[in-house]
Design a protein around this motif. Structure first.
Motif, short mmCIF file in Angstrom:
data_model
loop_
_atom_site.label_atom_id
_atom_site.label_comp_id
_atom_site.label_asym_id
_atom_site.label_seq_id
_atom_site.Cartn_x
_atom_site.Cartn_y
_atom_site.Cartn_z
N VAL A 112 -11.21 24.96 9.35
CA VAL A 112 -10.27 23.84 9.51
C VAL A 112 -9.05 24.15 8.67
N THR A 113 -7.91 24.06 9.27
CA THR A 113 -6.68 24.10 8.49
C THR A 113 -6.35 22.66 8.10
N VAL A 114 -6.17 22.46 6.81
CA VAL A 114 -5.82 21.12 6.33
C VAL A 114 -4.42 21.18 5.73
N GLU A 115 -3.48 20.51 6.38
CA GLU A 115 -2.15 20.38 5.80
C GLU A 115 -2.06 18.99 5.17
N GLU A 116 -1.51 18.95 4.00
CA GLU A 116 -1.46 17.67 3.29
C GLU A 116 -0.02 17.20 3.14
N GLY A 117 0.19 15.94 3.45
CA GLY A 117 1.50 15.34 3.25
C GLY A 117 1.65 14.91 1.80
N SER A 118 2.89 14.57 1.43
CA SER A 118 3.13 14.11 0.06
C SER A 118 2.53 12.71 -0.12
N VAL A 119 2.44 12.29 -1.35
CA VAL A 119 1.83 11.00 -1.66
C VAL A 119 2.93 10.00 -2.05
N THR A 120 2.96 8.86 -1.38
CA THR A 120 3.76 7.73 -1.87
C THR A 120 2.76 6.72 -2.43
N ASN A 129 -4.08 11.81 -4.09
CA ASN A 129 -4.62 13.16 -4.23
C ASN A 129 -6.14 13.15 -4.37
N ARG A 130 -6.64 12.11 -5.03
CA ARG A 130 -8.11 11.98 -5.14
C ARG A 130 -8.71 11.78 -3.75
N LEU A 131 -8.13 10.90 -2.96
CA LEU A 131 -8.69 10.65 -1.62
C LEU A 131 -8.64 11.90 -0.74
N LYS A 132 -7.52 12.62 -0.83
CA LYS A 132 -7.40 13.83 -0.01
C LYS A 132 -8.46 14.85 -0.42
N LYS A 133 -8.73 14.91 -1.72
CA LYS A 133 -9.77 15.84 -2.18
C LYS A 133 -11.14 15.41 -1.64
N LEU A 134 -11.40 14.12 -1.63
CA LEU A 134 -12.67 13.63 -1.09
C LEU A 134 -12.83 14.04 0.38
N VAL A 135 -11.74 13.92 1.14
CA VAL A 135 -11.80 14.29 2.55
C VAL A 135 -12.03 15.80 2.68
N ARG A 136 -11.30 16.57 1.88
CA ARG A 136 -11.49 18.03 1.92
C ARG A 136 -12.92 18.41 1.54
N ASP A 137 -13.44 17.77 0.48
CA ASP A 137 -14.81 18.07 0.07
C ASP A 137 -15.80 17.73 1.19
N TYR A 138 -15.54 16.62 1.84
CA TYR A 138 -16.42 16.22 2.94
C TYR A 138 -16.41 17.30 4.02
N ILE A 139 -15.23 17.79 4.35
CA ILE A 139 -15.10 18.82 5.40
C ILE A 139 -15.86 20.08 5.00
N THR A 140 -15.72 20.46 3.76
CA THR A 140 -16.43 21.65 3.26
C THR A 140 -17.94 21.45 3.39
N ALA A 191 -7.46 22.23 18.17
CA ALA A 191 -7.45 20.76 18.30
C ALA A 191 -6.97 20.21 16.97
N THR A 192 -6.13 19.20 17.06
CA THR A 192 -5.50 18.69 15.84
C THR A 192 -5.69 17.18 15.73
N ALA A 193 -6.00 16.75 14.53
CA ALA A 193 -6.03 15.32 14.24
C ALA A 193 -5.00 15.04 13.16
N GLU A 194 -4.16 14.06 13.41
CA GLU A 194 -3.19 13.59 12.41
C GLU A 194 -3.79 12.35 11.76
N LEU A 195 -3.97 12.40 10.46
CA LEU A 195 -4.53 11.26 9.74
C LEU A 195 -3.47 10.65 8.85
N ASP A 196 -3.51 9.32 8.70
CA ASP A 196 -2.79 8.76 7.57
C ASP A 196 -3.73 7.92 6.74
N LEU A 197 -3.51 7.98 5.46
CA LEU A 197 -4.34 7.29 4.48
C LEU A 197 -3.44 6.31 3.74
N ARG A 227 0.84 -1.20 0.00
CA ARG A 227 0.00 0.00 0.00
C ARG A 227 0.88 1.25 0.00
N GLY A 228 0.36 2.31 -0.55
CA GLY A 228 1.03 3.61 -0.49
C GLY A 228 0.56 4.37 0.73
#
Lengths: 498, 498
Positions: free
Chosen positions: B400-408, B366-377, B351-357, B229-230
């Motif tokens: 919500v501040t959303v910081e995005e990590g790079s994609v492997t 990038n598609r999944l991160k967009k889905l999460v961002r859209d959900y938040i909006t 308050a901060t949540a660290e997520l990994d996908l 998995r990436g």
């Protein structure tokens, strides 16, 4: 002589308790010296020797003013008690203050020693140290005294002593039997106080209690506080795998304690911040008279929002003072795994929420905690009061450990209590200013159990400036507030009893 | 000679790649010496000098075996490359291993120096040190070598070198063009690798890639891994008052960032752990053939639950291997205010949540991160990529501040790829054991981008014991696995190409 008496009567009728400004200032000069002397005795409640040294000082100072003093032994540190000789026909006023202070970290103070008072004057970008000699010319009421407990709460003790001096100089009779109880463990939660009521009930008996602690309202107006919210706490912990697991190997397989906790907490409030747990707000009725008092507090919701930088407050009340009439449910802490630079790709082993519940008299702390526990159970969680055993982990799908903190009850004196009205009217006349009346303050004072045990009307009459850096480095007292306190106590202690 | 050849042909037909046990053991004795020598060169990837010293050693060792070697300069640390002289008619096998290791904290090891290999034998309550002289009598395959990188990943490099020795001793011809790429920054995420493919494409060209890294399946069976998995990450932060506020003064008035975050997270999954954000699992199809392979992995969901101590797993898949075929959404960290002994009665400022996908090939990060961002909006939050300014705080109710990590990216080679079948069949014959086939591993390997850039079938063929304490103190290699690796590579490198 009669003419002069008439003149004074006239003066009193305009502003009944106005004191001669020069006499006050001269007394303030004396009070500054006395406060410096008092501050110089360290008063960290964690150090019993400190407390003893302070009691020696108090014994001397109250003794000099004609008080009978006593050191009341308790299970913890002793309390200091002082009283004027009693007269049967007078109502009894008990005054509470405390002489212990928060610990200090000298390196965080802008002065060498937090126990060596420093005089400062306001300048454009803060404060500038001034020699105490400068006070010989004139005392500027905008200048400040910096040191631990200048405001919290040695300042008020010195105000009291100097009000007594001024009353004596003016030959005023005190229309109360006057008792003073001084706490040496307020910053450690005043544990011995409620027990002391049982042990020394007769000594402490009084018709009403005045607590001289805390800051006046931000507007700078004279302030009387009729109550304080209580507090209790809960710690909720949900569980994932027994040890943190690699989030690649076990992400979306091992239960995630963070999601469990989020789902549990999410349902406790609506998105406007109102608690949705049934019964949480039961029993609270705010009639028109109460609402009028609440609205009379010169808070600006716009200013609070601007200061704290949010657009909309939670909607428990329609405005700030109204919101304080309700119990709160606050997430004061969340923790699971790591956030920030230490974050690691794990499924954490647990997630914890620290809650505090501020209480009002209608909201018994144990009742509210039960409502929260019942709510958790209803969500399908098995509630434990301990960390689950392996057997429990394997048996229940969703487990929450709920640790409960002790309850400090709220106290609240009726707004129409005659002693409250007396205090408000006295301050109003003294300063010719509207008095801010707080039906209940948001915070919790450790003497609430003492008040509830004494079962007498209690009022907080704060004396010090709101920006005093209480509990923090660079605690300070505005000299003007020293004058305010002397004047306030002078008036209260010389006005005919209600 | 012919007779002998016939005998060998017969032997081969029974177990085509069986090697003489004594010859293997003698080679293992040699490999132990060589591994001790190699381990003695510190290999902390954070220290470039370490890496250079290791490259010198590799140059000599590969050179001695007849490899042409090259040091490939990159933007970061250099890579080591070795190749046998090429022949046009053979398929090319590229082998990837790495020689850097995790940093060590010697005080946490049960030996003086993690770079000085220690021999230990299992005893009732752990391991007991044995002198290396004991190996002169006999080599016990249950004994272990303790030292940094014994397993991860110097052990496999030494296995490879010794397999080559044994092939030479036996006069075996290698039916592949053999290339080896050795990474010196695997523990630092192998940053230079994808770029190296662009720079050294011709050098690295191959028909398939074998990655000799990581542990075999917990069952101890030979293992081939077809994919990993990436990963990508997101950090979500919600906001309360600009600074932490007293929870008495502002509890149930100032917005609570913990409740906001809880409500935001709560809706992302159902209570069974399935992501409910629309589209999150799109594109994933598991047909019967795939399901058969997944089910053939000898995992026990009951044992995992018992080991990790939970009753029921999340329900993304029906069982462990199936769950790994889907992307994960994991809360790896939660933080707000304080929990535990440091907790304070405040309304926290954020308050901060660290997520990994964790990603699968169907789930572009990038598609999944967009889905999460859209959900938040959609939940009414204003999404920022920075800490909000005062203006933004005053303008939007929910931020919500959303910081995005790079994609492997993930990688996954088809289960019916002929080289995969070749590897599985070869290992099966060698050890006369069913081979565990992982369609995809849950974790992420830093060489995924390298694999995706190379665009060739890739397989992880792990060599070491699962309980090797990889990345931790007391890393070790079972001597039996040293034999296993030599035998595996011997067979792979001597079996006719598919």
């Amino acid at each position: 002589m009669r003419k002069l008496a008439c003149f004074f009567a006239l003066l009193l009728s305009i502003s009944s308790y106005a004191q001669d400004a020069a006499a006050v200032k001269s007394q303030v000069a004396h009070a500054i010296q006395e406060l410096r002397d008092f501050i110089a005795i360290p008063n960290d409640a964690l150090n019993a020797d400190d407390i003893d040294d302070n009691i020696l000082w108090l014994k001397r100072k109250f003794g000099e003013r004609g008080f009978n003093t006593a050191v009341l032994e308790t299970e913890n540190l002793p309390l200091f008690f002082a009283a004027m000789p009693m007269e049967d026909n007078k109502p009894t006023l008990l005054i509470y203050m405390h002489f212990d202070g928060q610990s200090v970290e000298p390196s965080k103070w802008n002065q060498p020693n937090p126990y060596q008072t420093v005089l400062k004057k306001p300048v454009a970008d803060g404060f500038e140290t001034v020699s105490f000699d400068a006070l010989n010319d004139d005392i500027d009421y905008d200048w400040r005294l910096f040191g631990r407990s200048t405001s919290d709460d040695k300042g008020p003790i010195v105000m009291f002593l100097n009000a007594i001096d001024l009353l004596k100089k003016d030959g005023k009779e005190i229309p109360f039997n006057l008792k003073v109880i001084l706490d040496g463990e307020e910053e450690k939660s005043s544990k011995p106080l409620p027990q002391a009521v049982k042990q020394y009930r007769e000594l402490l008996e009084a018709d009403f209690l005045v607590i001289a602690d805390g800051p006046i309202h931000a507007s700078g107006s004279p302030t009387v506080v009729y109550g304080c919210r209580g507090i209790t706490t809960m710690t909720l912990t949900t569980y994932g795998p027994i040890k943190p697991q690699h989030s690649g190997h076990y992400g979306n397989y091992a239960p995630n304690p963070g999601f469990q906790l989020a789902q549990l907490l999410a349902g406790m409030k609506d998105t406007d911040g109102r608690v949705t747990i049934p019964g949480y707000y039961d029993g609270i009725v705010l009639d028109d008279d109460i609402m009028e008092v609440l609205k009379s507090v010169p808070d600006s919701d716009v200013e609070i929002a601007e200061k704290l930088q949010f657009k909309t407050s939670e909607k428990v009340g329609g405005y700030y003072q109204e919101s304080l009439q309700y119990p709160s449910l606050n997430i004061r802490g969340l923790g699971s795994g790591w956030v920030g630079p230490k974050r690691r790709t794990i499924v954490p082993e647990s997630a914890t929420a620290e809650l505090d519940l501020r209480l009002v008299p209608e909201s018994d702390g144990n009742r509210l905690k039960k409502l929260v526990r019942d709510y958790i159970t209803k969500q399908g969680y098995h509630v434990l009061d301990h960390v689950p055993s392996k057997l429990e982990r394997m048996r229940y799908d969703k487990i929450v450990t709920v640790e409960e903190g002790s309850v400090t009850d709220a106290f609240r004196t009726d707004l129409d209590n005659k002693y409250g009205t007396f205090l408000v009217e006295t301050l109003k006349s003294t300063f010719d200013q509207e008095v801010v009346r707080f039906r209940i303050m948001g915070g919790t004072v450790p003497i609430s159990p003492f008040i509830n045990e004494l079962k007498i009307p209690a009022f907080i009459v704060p004396m010090v400036n709101p920006d005093n850096n209480q509990h923090s480095p660079n605690e300070n007292l505005k000299i003007g507030q020293l004058a305010y306190g002397i004047q306030s106590l002078y008036s209260i202690l010389s006005t005919p009893t209600p």
